[in-house]
Design a protein around this motif. Structure first.
Motif, PDB file in Angstrom:
ATOM      1  N   GLU A 278       3.959   1.617  -1.150  1.00 13.59           N
ATOM      2  CA  GLU A 278       4.517   1.543  -2.470  1.00 13.59           C
ATOM      3  C   GLU A 278       3.654   2.008  -3.632  1.00 13.59           C
ATOM      4  O   GLU A 278       4.055   2.969  -4.272  1.00 13.59           O
ATOM      5  N   ASP A 279       2.343   2.306  -3.185  1.00 11.36           N
ATOM      6  CA  ASP A 279       1.375   2.815  -4.261  1.00 11.36           C
ATOM      7  C   ASP A 279       1.213   4.051  -4.019  1.00 11.36           C
ATOM      8  O   ASP A 279       0.905   4.929  -4.777  1.00 11.36           O
ATOM      9  N   LEU A 280       1.272   4.492  -2.681  1.00 14.16           N
ATOM     10  CA  LEU A 280       0.970   5.799  -2.233  1.00 14.16           C
ATOM     11  C   LEU A 280       2.466   6.822  -2.171  1.00 14.16           C
ATOM     12  O   LEU A 280       2.248   8.000  -2.378  1.00 14.16           O
TER      13      LEU A 280
ATOM     14  N   HIS B 290      -5.844 -10.492  -8.389  1.00 10.78           N
ATOM     15  CA  HIS B 290      -6.666  -9.402  -8.013  1.00 10.78           C
ATOM     16  C   HIS B 290      -7.947  -9.994  -7.408  1.00 10.78           C
ATOM     17  O   HIS B 290      -8.653  -9.014  -7.218  1.00 10.78           O
TER      18      HIS B 290
ATOM     19  N   ARG C  78       2.107   0.371 -11.856  1.00 10.90           N
ATOM     20  CA  ARG C  78       0.958   0.508 -11.043  1.00 10.90           C
ATOM     21  C   ARG C  78      -0.459   0.311 -11.926  1.00 10.90           C
ATOM     22  O   ARG C  78      -1.468   0.046 -11.722  1.00 10.90           O
TER      23      ARG C  78
ATOM     24  N   SER D 116      -5.057   0.637  -7.561  1.00 14.64           N
ATOM     25  CA  SER D 116      -4.531   1.586  -7.440  1.00 14.64           C
ATOM     26  C   SER D 116      -5.034   2.834  -7.823  1.00 14.64           C
ATOM     27  O   SER D 116      -5.024   4.043  -7.248  1.00 14.64           O
ATOM     28  N   SER D 117      -5.901   2.814  -9.087  1.00 12.25           N
ATOM     29  CA  SER D 117      -6.344   4.024  -9.453  1.00 12.25           C
ATOM     30  C   SER D 117      -7.666   3.644 -10.243  1.00 12.25           C
ATOM     31  O   SER D 117      -7.569   2.343 -10.615  1.00 12.25           O
TER      32      SER D 117
ATOM     33  N   ILE E 241       0.750  -1.331   0.032  1.00  7.53           N
ATOM     34  CA  ILE E 241       0.114   0.085   0.127  1.00  7.53           C
ATOM     35  C   ILE E 241       0.820   1.265  -0.117  1.00  7.53           C
ATOM     36  O   ILE E 241       0.792   2.194  -0.760  1.00  7.53           O
TER      37      ILE E 241
ATOM     38  N   LYS F 108      -1.459  -3.147 -10.985  1.00  2.00           N
ATOM     39  CA  LYS F 108      -2.402  -3.165  -9.812  1.00  2.00           C
ATOM     40  C   LYS F 108      -3.497  -2.358 -10.020  1.00  2.00           C
ATOM     41  O   LYS F 108      -3.903  -1.025 -10.030  1.00  2.00           O
TER      42      LYS F 108
END
Length: 458
Positions: free
Chosen positions: A146-148, A303, A166, A173-174, A144, A170
């Motif tokens: 790393e995504d932020l 996922h 990302r 993530s967005s 988390i 991922k």
């Protein structure tokens, strides 16, 4: 207050350890005897009972406070955990009672200077499980973060690479990443449907040589899907932090094998190969390889918490599945041999050999029953009925452990996800407080400097 009774021992101890001490653990007063505590001389309580009450420095390093009048030592620790720890002096082992956090209990043992080797085996396994859960929470928190995180020290190309990674890997993530994941999933479904529909003779067209080929519209859709798969694979490869690990990953190898057949056929057609028969054989082999792109659906497993839970449940149930396969293997061998022997007396028997009877035993014990091979004698039918009942029992036995593993892991994943999000929120709250305190300190420093400057001017 509760007092630990003084046991009797065969071997006498030194006179220094015969004294008794009173300790107050979180408001609970406990009286302990020196000869008992000296069974573990390196523990904190043993050091405390053997030290001189006149040495204030040593006492302050061993306890939180000391009342010389009552000769009582105070500890700001958990009294429930202390009740478990005191058992080591009498039983040489410790059990973690229900309701006590095992990680906090280990910290209590470290404070009282008790080695972890005295823990009972059941408590060690429980502690190991909790440590694994903490590692999983830490890994989730790391993902988390790393995504932020956006590091200012990295270059623009590295930031673009992380953003693209990302975006492609991922979906949570967005919003654009989620849209790309949905588009990839729809492309897989469309490509699979087109591949299946293209084999229907009524939808095929005749080429110049009079052969049935795939409809141009379906071929165009298939080409568009392959181009999407190619662009997706190249973008994921370009943004991957470890290119070698990415290329050798099983699912990425499946992706590559699903894309390459299309370009093999395209290259051979463009080169105008004269060996048409060889080209046709190549196309047949390529057509067989194209089915592998359906395996891309499993790429979405990372996922989907449901698929991950199912995979974990199957891994945890390998023992039960192994027993099931063993039972089924023994039953198949026994009932197929019996069926072959009993059906030999019938002139129109369908049991030609024992290996051929394996197929009948498999479809009978698994309750499938295609009906291509069936017994015709009375004994053979009785054997089939028994094999059917044994198959039902063998399949039903491991169902409950597998379902239980599935439910346990599913609930565990939900708890870990919630704990990871809570940990991130606490970290953000703490960082916000630190930032606010720094800004407040800066304002104070600015105010002090302004006051000093004003004083100097006056």
């Amino acid at each position: 207050m509760w007092t630990i009774p003084k046991p009797r021992y065969r071997n006498g101890l030194c006179a220094e350890g015969e004294a008794e001490i009173a300790v107050n653990i979180g408001g609970v007063r406990v009286v302990l005897f020196g000869d008992v505590l000296n069974r573990y001389p390196e523990s904190r309580l043993a050091e405390l009972v053997n030290c001189s009450t006149q040495n204030a420095e040593v006492i302050s390093s061993l306890c939180d406070d000391f009342d010389p009048n009552r000769k009582e030592f105070y500890f700001d620790r958990d009294p429930d955990a202390f009740k478990c720890i005191i058992d080591v002096y009498y039983f040489d082992e410790i059990h973690i009672k229900r309701g006590i956090c095992p990680i906090c209990f280990i910290k209590e043992m470290e404070f009282w200077k008790i080695d972890q080797s005295v823990l009972d085996e059941c408590c060690k396994s429980y502690l190991t499980e909790k440590e694994e859960e903490l590692k999983e929470i830490a890994s989730k928190v790391k993902l988390i973060l790393e995504d932020l995180e956006v590091e200012a020290s990295v270059t623009r190309s590295e930031r673009c690479q992380r953003f693209l990674w990302r975006l492609m890997e991922k979906p949570g993530s967005s919003l654009p990443a989620r849209i790309i994941a949905i588009a990839s999933f729809l492309s897989i479904l469309i490509s699979s449907v087109v591949m299946c529909v293209g084999t229907i003779p009524e939808l095929q067209v005749t080429d110049a040589e009079g052969k049935l080929v795939e409809h141009p519209t379906l071929e165009a859709i298939e080409t568009a899907c392959i181009l999407w798969f190619t662009a997706e694979y190249l973008m994921r490869l370009a943004s991957s932090p470890n290119k070698l690990h990415f290329a050798l990953s099983f699912m990425n190898i499946v992706d590559f094998m699903a894309i390459m057949p299309f370009y093999v056929v395209l290259t051979l057609t463009y080169l105008g190969t004269t060996a048409l028969m060889e080209l046709a054989n190549v196309q047949q082999a390529v057509q067989a390889l194209r089915i592998m792109r359906i395996a891309r659906i499993f790429k979405l497993a990372r996922h989907s918490s449901g698929l991950q839970t199912l995979t974990y449940a199957l891994k945890r149930s390998l023992k039960e599945l192994g027993l099931l396969l063993m039972y089924m293997g023994v039953g198949i061998f026994v009932f197929s041999a019996l069926g072959y022997t009993m059906e030999q007396s019938h002139p129109e028997t369908l049991f030609r050999s024992i290996p051929q009877s394996f197929w009948w035993a498999i479809i009978t014990m698994t309750t499938v029953g295609y009906g291509d091979i069936y017994p015709k004698t009375t004994l053979g039918k009785c054997n089939a009925a028994v094999s059917f009942l044994c198959g039902v029992i063998a399949i039903a036995l491991p169902i409950h452990p597998i379902i239980n593993n599935f439910v346990v892991f599913y609930n565990k994943q939900k708890v870990l996800e919630t704990a990871a999000k809570h940990e991130v929120e606490l970290m953000e709250l703490k960082s916000g407080r630190d930032t606010h305190s720094k800004e407040r300190d800066q304002e104070v420093n600015v105010g002090e400097r302004s006051a000093r400057n004003t004083k100097n001017i006056i």
